[in-house]
Design a protein around this motif. Structure first.
Motif, PDB file in Angstrom:
ATOM      1  N   PHE A 333       7.655   1.272   3.009  1.00 41.64           N
ATOM      2  CA  PHE A 333       6.515   1.022   1.941  1.00 41.64           C
ATOM      3  C   PHE A 333       5.419   0.488   2.634  1.00 41.64           C
ATOM      4  N   GLU A 334       4.224   1.288   2.428  1.00 41.64           N
ATOM      5  CA  GLU A 334       2.955   0.823   3.012  1.00 41.64           C
ATOM      6  C   GLU A 334       2.238   0.129   2.281  1.00 41.64           C
ATOM      7  N   SER A 335       1.748  -1.170   2.303  1.00 42.29           N
ATOM      8  CA  SER A 335       1.075  -1.753   1.386  1.00 42.29           C
ATOM      9  C   SER A 335      -0.536  -1.756   1.533  1.00 42.29           C
ATOM     10  N   GLU A 336      -1.072  -1.661   2.666  1.00 45.86           N
ATOM     11  CA  GLU A 336      -2.472  -1.928   2.724  1.00 45.86           C
ATOM     12  C   GLU A 336      -3.086  -0.489   2.527  1.00 45.86           C
ATOM     13  N   TRP A 337      -2.565   0.432   3.071  1.00 43.98           N
ATOM     14  CA  TRP A 337      -3.329   1.681   2.997  1.00 43.98           C
ATOM     15  C   TRP A 337      -2.925   2.450   1.874  1.00 43.98           C
ATOM     16  N   GLY A 338      -4.062   2.794   1.101  1.00 40.95           N
ATOM     17  CA  GLY A 338      -3.661   3.519  -0.183  1.00 40.95           C
ATOM     18  C   GLY A 338      -3.412   2.419  -1.280  1.00 40.95           C
ATOM     19  N   ASN A 339      -3.704   1.287  -1.037  1.00 43.36           N
ATOM     20  CA  ASN A 339      -3.501   0.201  -2.057  1.00 43.36           C
ATOM     21  C   ASN A 339      -4.250   0.475  -3.334  1.00 43.36           C
ATOM     22  N   GLY A 340      -3.794  -0.120  -4.547  1.00 39.61           N
ATOM     23  CA  GLY A 340      -4.737   0.189  -5.678  1.00 39.61           C
ATOM     24  C   GLY A 340      -5.793  -0.701  -5.795  1.00 39.61           C
ATOM     25  N   GLU A 341      -6.162  -1.654  -4.807  1.00 39.24           N
ATOM     26  CA  GLU A 341      -7.212  -2.545  -4.927  1.00 39.24           C
ATOM     27  C   GLU A 341      -8.483  -2.042  -3.898  1.00 39.24           C
ATOM     28  N   MET A 342      -9.645  -2.621  -4.253  1.00 40.36           N
ATOM     29  CA  MET A 342     -10.677  -2.207  -3.533  1.00 40.36           C
ATOM     30  C   MET A 342     -10.849  -3.408  -2.425  1.00 40.36           C
ATOM     31  N   PHE A 343     -10.170  -3.334  -1.376  1.00 45.73           N
ATOM     32  CA  PHE A 343     -10.402  -4.430  -0.382  1.00 45.73           C
ATOM     33  C   PHE A 343     -10.245  -6.020  -0.933  1.00 45.73           C
ATOM     34  N   ASN A 344      -9.356  -6.279  -2.052  1.00 46.96           N
ATOM     35  CA  ASN A 344      -9.121  -7.384  -2.631  1.00 46.96           C
ATOM     36  C   ASN A 344      -7.923  -8.073  -2.114  1.00 46.96           C
ATOM     37  N   GLN A 345      -7.359  -9.292  -2.525  1.00 47.10           N
ATOM     38  CA  GLN A 345      -6.530  -9.769  -2.002  1.00 47.10           C
ATOM     39  C   GLN A 345      -5.183  -8.845  -2.183  1.00 47.10           C
ATOM     40  N   ILE A 346      -4.371  -8.663  -1.116  1.00 46.23           N
ATOM     41  CA  ILE A 346      -3.188  -7.703  -1.517  1.00 46.23           C
ATOM     42  C   ILE A 346      -1.859  -8.677  -1.591  1.00 46.23           C
ATOM     43  N   GLU A 347      -1.178  -8.482  -2.734  1.00 45.52           N
ATOM     44  CA  GLU A 347      -0.074  -9.327  -3.048  1.00 45.52           C
ATOM     45  C   GLU A 347       1.222  -8.670  -2.285  1.00 45.52           C
ATOM     46  N   THR A 348       1.277  -7.177  -2.062  1.00 45.16           N
ATOM     47  CA  THR A 348       2.346  -6.696  -1.718  1.00 45.16           C
ATOM     48  C   THR A 348       2.489  -6.770  -0.036  1.00 45.16           C
ATOM     49  N   LYS A 349       3.612  -6.565   0.574  1.00 42.98           N
ATOM     50  CA  LYS A 349       3.818  -6.280   1.794  1.00 42.98           C
ATOM     51  C   LYS A 349       4.483  -5.052   2.390  1.00 42.98           C
ATOM     52  N   ASP A 350       4.225  -4.571   3.693  1.00 41.83           N
ATOM     53  CA  ASP A 350       5.126  -3.600   4.245  1.00 41.83           C
ATOM     54  C   ASP A 350       6.383  -3.647   4.000  1.00 41.83           C
ATOM     55  N   THR A 351       7.068  -2.941   3.633  1.00 45.35           N
ATOM     56  CA  THR A 351       8.627  -2.839   3.747  1.00 45.35           C
ATOM     57  C   THR A 351       9.054  -2.581   4.879  1.00 45.35           C
ATOM     58  N   HIS A 352       9.723  -2.960   5.606  1.00 44.86           N
ATOM     59  CA  HIS A 352      10.376  -2.684   7.054  1.00 44.86           C
ATOM     60  C   HIS A 352      12.024  -2.789   6.858  1.00 44.86           C
ATOM     61  N   LEU A 353      12.560  -1.469   7.359  1.00 46.34           N
ATOM     62  CA  LEU A 353      13.901  -1.273   7.593  1.00 46.34           C
ATOM     63  C   LEU A 353      14.497  -1.378   9.154  1.00 46.34           C
ATOM     64  N   GLY A 354      15.862  -1.958   9.093  1.00 46.18           N
ATOM     65  CA  GLY A 354      16.484  -1.973  10.186  1.00 46.18           C
ATOM     66  C   GLY A 354      17.901  -2.069  10.051  1.00 46.18           C
ATOM     67  N   GLY A 355      18.579  -1.432  11.163  1.00 48.02           N
ATOM     68  CA  GLY A 355      19.976  -1.372  10.877  1.00 48.02           C
ATOM     69  C   GLY A 355      20.808  -0.840  12.128  1.00 48.02           C
ATOM     70  N   LEU A 356      22.026  -0.913  12.284  1.00 42.69           N
ATOM     71  CA  LEU A 356      22.714  -0.367  13.177  1.00 42.69           C
ATOM     72  C   LEU A 356      24.032   0.452  12.533  1.00 42.69           C
ATOM     73  N   ASN A 357      24.140   1.684  12.945  1.00 39.21           N
ATOM     74  CA  ASN A 357      25.085   2.681  12.651  1.00 39.21           C
ATOM     75  C   ASN A 357      26.074   2.990  13.680  1.00 39.21           C
ATOM     76  N   LEU A 358      27.605   2.762  13.456  1.00 42.44           N
ATOM     77  CA  LEU A 358      28.365   2.992  14.710  1.00 42.44           C
ATOM     78  C   LEU A 358      29.484   3.715  14.162  1.00 42.44           C
ATOM     79  N   ASP A 359      29.436   5.070  14.618  1.00 45.04           N
ATOM     80  CA  ASP A 359      30.558   5.871  14.683  1.00 45.04           C
ATOM     81  C   ASP A 359      31.641   5.507  15.579  1.00 45.04           C
ATOM     82  N   ILE A 360      32.535   4.643  14.845  1.00 40.02           N
ATOM     83  CA  ILE A 360      33.649   4.100  15.840  1.00 40.02           C
ATOM     84  C   ILE A 360      34.786   5.389  16.256  1.00 40.02           C
TER      85      ILE A 360
END
Length: 611
Positions: A333-360
């Protein structure tokens, strides 16, 4: 090629003419001209063949394949219940009323039906109409007038309880406040739903160790290309991560687009960047009747996102065939770019994902996989397009509802986005699959999810918690609004899911049986799964599936199947809101702003061809 033709012609013309007798000169020149003409034609034909081959080789750098599926579903929902309600900070409400922060009573007498007082508070005559509470119809109603008159007219029991607490000077704290006098329970049947899914795969060898892969997809139900549906569940609107699994009309969407840069500097490390192949992972290839379609386990992740993967083949170090480790990063999720506010206080944050996938282990017979995944700074929703339901206008926007009810078959389409960050989610799972020599395939998978709320909440709740609403006066002073302020709690909640299945040879094809279970707080990222009723693997409760795949030819098959859902808790497929027992919502002792389903089943038949 033209240069080659010119050189050949020049060589023939340069033959010494002095060797020929004068009488034979004209005949020889004519013969030479014929030879030059024949050679020119042969060279032109050869040039055309070579150019065609070159063009073919160039075009072959992009390999196009795909599949098309036409499907018919018969959908049946049993005991759908709508019993909306919210948690209200009543102490805060009474304090504001006493302090005059919500205005004053002008036309409405809250004691209009009080006929006496007893030890437990006021005694009411419920036969007295709410209109008897109007003191002076010539004066304008205040916000409190409208609020209490509406409540007394719509739900006398709730009004009496509220007035009793107010008259007795109680401080009840946070209390559930119902928005309907009784649960509405009904069945829904959609006898036939036709859909078409088209997927176009693209592959290209960019260089010796660089490859591009992509997939465009179209998924639509017949007779509808609007791409928007009425918002009645978290599965009903499309967003960045679920476009491939929701009917979005007759448009081609980029489901995946990424490059693989393998064996970088002869290190054995590979890098992949782009829109990830994070859907149709194992073991979902069995029910899809195709090869493994994604990297992470489909039990935990069936969700599109953009990101980066860094991988390494460990089989050379460990001697275990097919062992590959992948570290993944992405943004959901991208919070700042394309947000519904016009340069107001932004309550949301970018959602970052991370992980490890191991085919054993992956030796062609046995497959063992471990997946660990985290979603950081998850918000109370995603950006998406919905058709606004009329019922929400009646519940939350009475001024708007005055006009909406004049057009009952109209829904305004709006862009929605989250309102606040609500916490983090951790996921983990291990799965094993085996393909026996006799054609039997079977698998088992176990998953774990953890919701880590931060105490914040939007309209529909926080991370696995409900929202607490407080009363506020609108900017023009004409309406008392209920605004979400915080979550009911911030406890860490763990959930688990189990998934198992078997596929056995049958005449002309194969038969499969699958079962999965999800606990109260089970919250996987499988919202892009294209099951018509909703991702079966996200079910908080039980789900069973049976199917029969009939092979028509190596590139074409029929599938007849059915999925049965038995929901135990609300909110399947969403981290927002506290899961409530379906039986409690039906009994009226628990509330949900969304309709909930008790049981459902989907009978379906499909025809798939690959090209």
């Amino acid at each position: 090629m033209q240069k080659l033709i010119c050189l050949a012609m020049a060589a023939l013309l340069a033959l010494p003419m002095s060797a020929f007798a004068a009488g034979q000169e004209d005949a020889m020149i004519t013969e030479l001209q014929k030879q030059i003409q024949n050679l020119s034609e042969e060279l032109e034909e050869l040039s055309g063949r070579l150019d065609s081959a070159e063009r073919h080789a160039t075009l072959d750098r992009i390999e196009l394949t795909g599949d098309m599926r036409v499907k018919a579903d018969s959908l049946h929902y049993k005991d759908v219940t709508f019993n909306p309600g919210i948690n209200v900070d009543m102490t805060n409400f009474f304090d504001k009323v006493n302090a005059g922060e919500l205005g004053a009573f002008n036309n409405f007498n809250p004691q209009f039906s009080v006929i006496g007082f007893g030890p437990s508070g006021p005694i009411f005559d419920d036969n007295v109409s709410a209109s008897a509470g109007i003191l002076d119809i010539n004066n304008a109603n205040t916000a409190l007038d409208n609020m209490f008159f509406d409540l007394a007219n719509r739900d006398r029991e709730a009004f009496n309880q509220l007035f009793t607490a107010f008259a007795m000077g109680m401080s009840p704290g946070v209390q559930p406040f119902r928005m309907a006098t009784a649960p509405q329970k009904y069945d829904i049947t959609n006898d036939i739903l036709y859909t078409t899914r088209l997927r176009l795969n693209m592959k290209a060898n960019v260089w010796d160790n660089v490859k591009f892969s992509g997939r465009l997809s179209m998924f639509k139900n017949w007779g509808d290309s609007t791409g928007s549906k009425v918002f009645d569940s978290w599965n009903s609107f499309t967003m960045d991560g679920t476009n491939g699994g929701n009917t979005t009309g007759d448009v081609l969407r980029v489901e995946r687009a990424y490059f693989d840069w393998s064996n970088i500097a002869d290190s054995g490390v590979y890098l992949s960047i782009g829109r990830r192949p994070s859907t149709y992972g194992p073991p979902s290839q069995f029910r899809e009747n195709e090869m493994r379609g994604g990297t992470p386990t489909g039990h935990l992740v069936h969700f599109n996102f953009d990101g980066i993967t860094l991988g390494y083949d460990l089989s050379g170090l460990t001697g275990i065939e097919g062992m590959v480790a992948r570290l993944c990063y992405g943004q959901g999720f991208e919070s700042e770019w394309g947000n519904g506010e016009m340069f107001n206080q932004i309550e949301t944050k970018d959602t970052h994902l991370g992980g490890l996938n191991l085919d054993i282990l992956n030796d062609g017979t046995n497959f063992l996989q471990l997946t660990l995944f985290t979603a950081m700074d998850v918000n109370d929703g995603f950006k998406g397009i919905i058709a606004f339901p009329t019922q929400y206008g009646a519940l939350f926007a009475p001024t708007l509802y005055k006009d909406m009810q004049k057009f009952p078959n109209f829904n305004f389409v709006t862009r929605v986005q989250p309102s606040t960050n609500i916490g983090d989610i951790n996921l983990g799972g291990i799965g094993y699959a085996r393909q026996e020599e006799n054609g039997v395939n079977w698998f088992a998978s176990a998953g774990w999810t953890q919701l880590r709320p931060n105490g914040k909440a939007g309209m529909f709740g926080g991370m696995g918690t409900d929202a607490v609403f407080q009363a506020e006066l609108s900017a023009d002073g004409t309406e008392v609004m209920m605004v979400p302020k915080n979550a009911t709690d911030s406890k860490v909640q763990n959930g688990y899911g189990l998934y198992a299945g078997v596929q056995i040879p049958a005449p002309m094809g194969k038969i499969g049986f699958e079962y999965n279970y999800g606990s109260e707080y089970w919250t996987p990222f499988t919202q892009a799964q294209d099951d018509a009723i909703g991702s079966k693997l996200a079910t908080r409760g039980h789900a069973g599936e049976a199917y029969y795949i009939v092979d028509i030819n190596p590139r074409m098959f029929l599938k007849f199947g059915g999925i049965y859902y038995d929901y135990e808790y609300s909110g399947s497929g969403s981290p927002v809101g506290k899961p409530q027992k379906i039986s409690d919502i039906q009994a009226g002792t628990a509330y949900s702003l969304m309709p909930v389903v008790d049981k459902a089943f989907d009978l379906n038949a499909s025809l798939t061809m690959q090209f």
